[in-house]
Design a protein around this motif. Structure first.
Motif, PDB file in Angstrom:
ATOM      1  N   ALA A  13     -14.234 -17.129  -0.590  1.00  0.00           N
ATOM      2  CA  ALA A  13     -13.821 -17.619  -1.900  1.00  0.00           C
ATOM      3  C   ALA A  13     -14.681 -17.014  -3.002  1.00  0.00           C
ATOM      4  O   ALA A  13     -14.187 -16.653  -4.076  1.00  0.00           O
ATOM      5  CB  ALA A  13     -13.917 -19.139  -1.939  1.00  0.00           C
ATOM      6  N   ARG A  14     -15.985 -16.899  -2.735  1.00  0.00           N
ATOM      7  CA  ARG A  14     -16.898 -16.345  -3.734  1.00  0.00           C
ATOM      8  C   ARG A  14     -16.578 -14.881  -4.020  1.00  0.00           C
ATOM      9  O   ARG A  14     -16.722 -14.407  -5.140  1.00  0.00           O
ATOM     10  CB  ARG A  14     -18.342 -16.478  -3.253  1.00  0.00           C
ATOM     11  N   ASN A  15     -16.109 -14.165  -2.988  1.00  0.00           N
ATOM     12  CA  ASN A  15     -15.840 -12.738  -3.132  1.00  0.00           C
ATOM     13  C   ASN A  15     -14.361 -12.418  -3.334  1.00  0.00           C
ATOM     14  O   ASN A  15     -13.982 -11.251  -3.398  1.00  0.00           O
ATOM     15  CB  ASN A  15     -16.359 -11.979  -1.900  1.00  0.00           C
ATOM     16  N   GLY A  16     -13.526 -13.446  -3.414  1.00  0.00           N
ATOM     17  CA  GLY A  16     -12.099 -13.221  -3.630  1.00  0.00           C
ATOM     18  C   GLY A  16     -11.392 -12.586  -2.461  1.00  0.00           C
ATOM     19  O   GLY A  16     -10.391 -11.879  -2.633  1.00  0.00           O
ATOM     20  N   ASN A  17     -11.886 -12.836  -1.236  1.00  0.00           N
ATOM     21  CA  ASN A  17     -11.302 -12.200  -0.048  1.00  0.00           C
ATOM     22  C   ASN A  17     -10.521 -13.177   0.818  1.00  0.00           C
ATOM     23  O   ASN A  17     -10.352 -12.962   2.019  1.00  0.00           O
ATOM     24  CB  ASN A  17     -12.411 -11.562   0.808  1.00  0.00           C
ATOM     25  N   GLN A  18     -10.017 -14.258   0.209  1.00  0.00           N
ATOM     26  CA  GLN A  18      -9.304 -15.248   1.002  1.00  0.00           C
ATOM     27  C   GLN A  18      -8.023 -14.666   1.603  1.00  0.00           C
ATOM     28  O   GLN A  18      -7.419 -13.748   1.048  1.00  0.00           O
ATOM     29  CB  GLN A  18      -8.936 -16.471   0.150  1.00  0.00           C
ATOM     30  N   ASN A  19      -7.646 -15.226   2.741  1.00  0.00           N
ATOM     31  CA  ASN A  19      -6.352 -14.901   3.358  1.00  0.00           C
ATOM     32  C   ASN A  19      -5.719 -16.239   3.726  1.00  0.00           C
ATOM     33  O   ASN A  19      -5.796 -16.695   4.866  1.00  0.00           O
ATOM     34  CB  ASN A  19      -6.547 -14.017   4.590  1.00  0.00           C
ATOM     35  N   VAL A  20      -5.115 -16.876   2.731  1.00  0.00           N
ATOM     36  CA  VAL A  20      -4.725 -18.272   2.827  1.00  0.00           C
ATOM     37  C   VAL A  20      -3.269 -18.406   3.225  1.00  0.00           C
ATOM     38  O   VAL A  20      -2.405 -17.696   2.712  1.00  0.00           O
ATOM     39  CB  VAL A  20      -4.954 -18.978   1.470  1.00  0.00           C
ATOM     40  N   ARG A  21      -3.001 -19.311   4.170  1.00  0.00           N
ATOM     41  CA  ARG A  21      -1.615 -19.663   4.482  1.00  0.00           C
ATOM     42  C   ARG A  21      -0.973 -20.310   3.264  1.00  0.00           C
ATOM     43  O   ARG A  21      -1.609 -21.075   2.540  1.00  0.00           O
ATOM     44  CB  ARG A  21      -1.562 -20.643   5.657  1.00  0.00           C
ATOM     45  N   GLY A  22       0.317 -20.025   3.056  1.00  0.00           N
ATOM     46  CA  GLY A  22       0.990 -20.478   1.852  1.00  0.00           C
ATOM     47  C   GLY A  22       0.895 -21.964   1.609  1.00  0.00           C
ATOM     48  O   GLY A  22       0.696 -22.399   0.465  1.00  0.00           O
ATOM     49  N   LEU A  77      -1.190 -15.431  -6.224  1.00  0.00           N
ATOM     50  CA  LEU A  77      -0.530 -14.318  -6.914  1.00  0.00           C
ATOM     51  C   LEU A  77      -1.542 -13.436  -7.631  1.00  0.00           C
ATOM     52  O   LEU A  77      -1.418 -12.202  -7.623  1.00  0.00           O
ATOM     53  CB  LEU A  77       0.497 -14.858  -7.912  1.00  0.00           C
ATOM     54  N   ALA A  78      -2.550 -14.054  -8.246  1.00  0.00           N
ATOM     55  CA  ALA A  78      -3.574 -13.269  -8.939  1.00  0.00           C
ATOM     56  C   ALA A  78      -4.318 -12.363  -7.958  1.00  0.00           C
ATOM     57  O   ALA A  78      -4.586 -11.191  -8.262  1.00  0.00           O
ATOM     58  CB  ALA A  78      -4.550 -14.201  -9.660  1.00  0.00           C
ATOM     59  N   ARG A  79      -4.631 -12.904  -6.772  1.00  0.00           N
ATOM     60  CA  ARG A  79      -5.315 -12.074  -5.766  1.00  0.00           C
ATOM     61  C   ARG A  79      -4.397 -10.969  -5.269  1.00  0.00           C
ATOM     62  O   ARG A  79      -4.838  -9.842  -5.032  1.00  0.00           O
ATOM     63  CB  ARG A  79      -5.807 -12.943  -4.605  1.00  0.00           C
ATOM     64  N   PHE A  80      -3.107 -11.274  -5.102  1.00  0.00           N
ATOM     65  CA  PHE A  80      -2.144 -10.254  -4.661  1.00  0.00           C
ATOM     66  C   PHE A  80      -2.075  -9.118  -5.669  1.00  0.00           C
ATOM     67  O   PHE A  80      -2.125  -7.939  -5.303  1.00  0.00           O
ATOM     68  CB  PHE A  80      -0.758 -10.882  -4.488  1.00  0.00           C
ATOM     69  N   LEU A  81      -1.956  -9.449  -6.946  1.00  0.00           N
ATOM     70  CA  LEU A  81      -1.854  -8.418  -7.979  1.00  0.00           C
ATOM     71  C   LEU A  81      -3.119  -7.574  -8.016  1.00  0.00           C
ATOM     72  O   LEU A  81      -3.062  -6.343  -8.133  1.00  0.00           O
ATOM     73  CB  LEU A  81      -1.607  -9.070  -9.338  1.00  0.00           C
ATOM     74  N   ASN A  82      -4.275  -8.212  -7.909  1.00  0.00           N
ATOM     75  CA  ASN A  82      -5.534  -7.489  -7.926  1.00  0.00           C
ATOM     76  C   ASN A  82      -5.696  -6.610  -6.688  1.00  0.00           C
ATOM     77  O   ASN A  82      -6.109  -5.447  -6.787  1.00  0.00           O
ATOM     78  CB  ASN A  82      -6.694  -8.483  -8.016  1.00  0.00           C
ATOM     79  N   ARG A  83      -5.335  -7.157  -5.521  1.00  0.00           N
ATOM     80  CA  ARG A  83      -5.483  -6.418  -4.266  1.00  0.00           C
ATOM     81  C   ARG A  83      -4.586  -5.180  -4.232  1.00  0.00           C
ATOM     82  O   ARG A  83      -4.949  -4.153  -3.658  1.00  0.00           O
ATOM     83  CB  ARG A  83      -5.149  -7.351  -3.097  1.00  0.00           C
TER      84      ARG A  83
END
Length: 368
Positions: A93-102, A242-248
């Motif tokens: 979470a601190r590094n923005g590397n989550q892989n979260v189930r919907g 969505l924000a993480r998806f766009l950034n990734r």
């Protein structure tokens, strides 16, 4: 510090609870009022359960935008479960590397009608979150063009920072893009597939639409001062994902304008089409001299929404770019439209199945 008024048109949609019983029409209907009370009671039960499960109040800040005299601030107040200190989840979470189930995006419990303090420089304003815990307000503040920070803090939560992009008065071009089936392959209209994509898939299983990240990145480079707005009917619960998806996937940074499901102050269900219409009209008023490139797909209602806006505001639309769904995508999406006849339109329309095709056509319009 100066005190700023809360000036959002949204405020009319977020009146105090007692207003619900005093209106006419749908909002004054006994059944509708009962539904609101049931909904509020259910949410209160969820809050009690969340406290028992060690959930804590949290203010979530979303990227905002605005002019040099007024900015739009977005956020939400929820009860959420914090990862354990030192755990893998906390590190991710601190590094923005989550892989979260919907489904995990929907476990947060909204804290309704919570008072929130917003600080931008020396200007402080107090607003109230709506029934879904959402903060969507405009603040009068004098700022220079570029990036600024708003600090949001609800009672009992840690302050959080929201990035605010202030657009210079001489910027005349902006970008509005849909998300589902435009920048991300989702095929959302098919009910069971929508449930699977939304609640079961992990966020890293989401696929970027071919060529769209490159297209939007090229547009951002060509028009470095242009605001980028991601306008979607998706729920605010999914905003962090969505924000993480766009950034990734290296899409340009932009404000998310999403919606919520369920009861509103005066409707049984929120209308996705109204949400898009309303925000396009709002953008046209916030930036009266701006021309927008509107990007969507032909699997839902983007063509009709954009066409309606362009017919009423032809001087505010630079072009409309529609991503054509593939045969399989159109089956999942419940069908798609054919290329419309836009010969009578004062606004250029382009159609392509991917970002590369759109880029070629936008180049002929001198937009790339």
């Amino acid at each position: 510090m100066d005190k700023a008024p809360q000036n959002s048109p949204q405020n009319a949609a977020h009146p105090p609870r007692q207003d619900l019983d005093s209106g006419n029409g749908v909002s004054g209907n006994q059944v509708f009022r009962l539904a609101h009370r049931v909904s509020d009671t259910f949410n209160s039960v969820r809050i009690q359960l969340a406290k028992r499960w060690k959930f804590v109040p949290q203010t979530i800040a979303y990227q905002g935008y605005g002019s040099t005299s007024q900015v739009r601030v977005l956020g939400r107040v929820l009860m959420t479960q914090k990862p354990l200190p030192g755990s893998k989840a906390e590190h991710e979470a601190r590094n923005g590397n989550q892989n979260v189930r919907g489904w995990r995006a929907f476990t947060g419990v909204p804290l309704q009608f919570t008072d929130v303090e917003i600080t931008i420089g020396d200007v402080v304003t107090h607003v109230q979150a709506d029934r879904g815990g959402l903060i969507d307000t405009e603040v009068d503040v004098q700022l220079t063009p570029g990036w600024h920070t708003a600090v949001l803090k609800a009672e009992g939560t840690e302050p959080v920072e929201a990035r605010i992009r202030v657009i210079a008065p001489d910027v005349k071009f902006g970008i509005v893009s849909d998300i589902d089936d435009t920048v991300m392959v989702t095929a959302l209209p098919r009910p069971f597939l929508a449930l699977w994509n939304t609640f079961v898939l992990s966020e890293r299983a989401r696929m970027a639409t071919p060529g769209m990240a490159v297209l939007l990145d090229r547009l951002a480079i060509e028009h470095p001062d242009a605001p980028v707005i991601y306008l979607s009917t998706g729920p605010w619960n999914a905003a962090p994902t969505l924000a993480r998806f766009l950034n990734r996937n290296m899409y340009p940074s932009g404000a998310l304008l999403l919606t919520d499901w369920g009861l509103t102050q005066d409707r049984w269900f929120r209308s996705g089409q109204d949400h898009k219409h309303r925000n396009l009209e709002r953008l046209s008023k916030e930036f009266p001299d701006m021309q927008w490139l509107l990007i969507g797909d032909n699997g839902q209602h983007d063509e009709a929404i954009y066409s309606g806006f362009a017919s009423e505001n032809p001087d505010k639309v630079a072009a409309i770019a529609i991503r054509q769904l593939s045969v399989s995508e159109s089956v999942f999406a419940g069908g798609h439209s054919e290329d419309g006849d836009h010969t009578a339109s004062r606004v250029p329309w382009i159609y392509s199945p991917d970002g590369a095709g759109m880029a070629k056509q936008l180049a002929t319009l001198d937009l790339l």
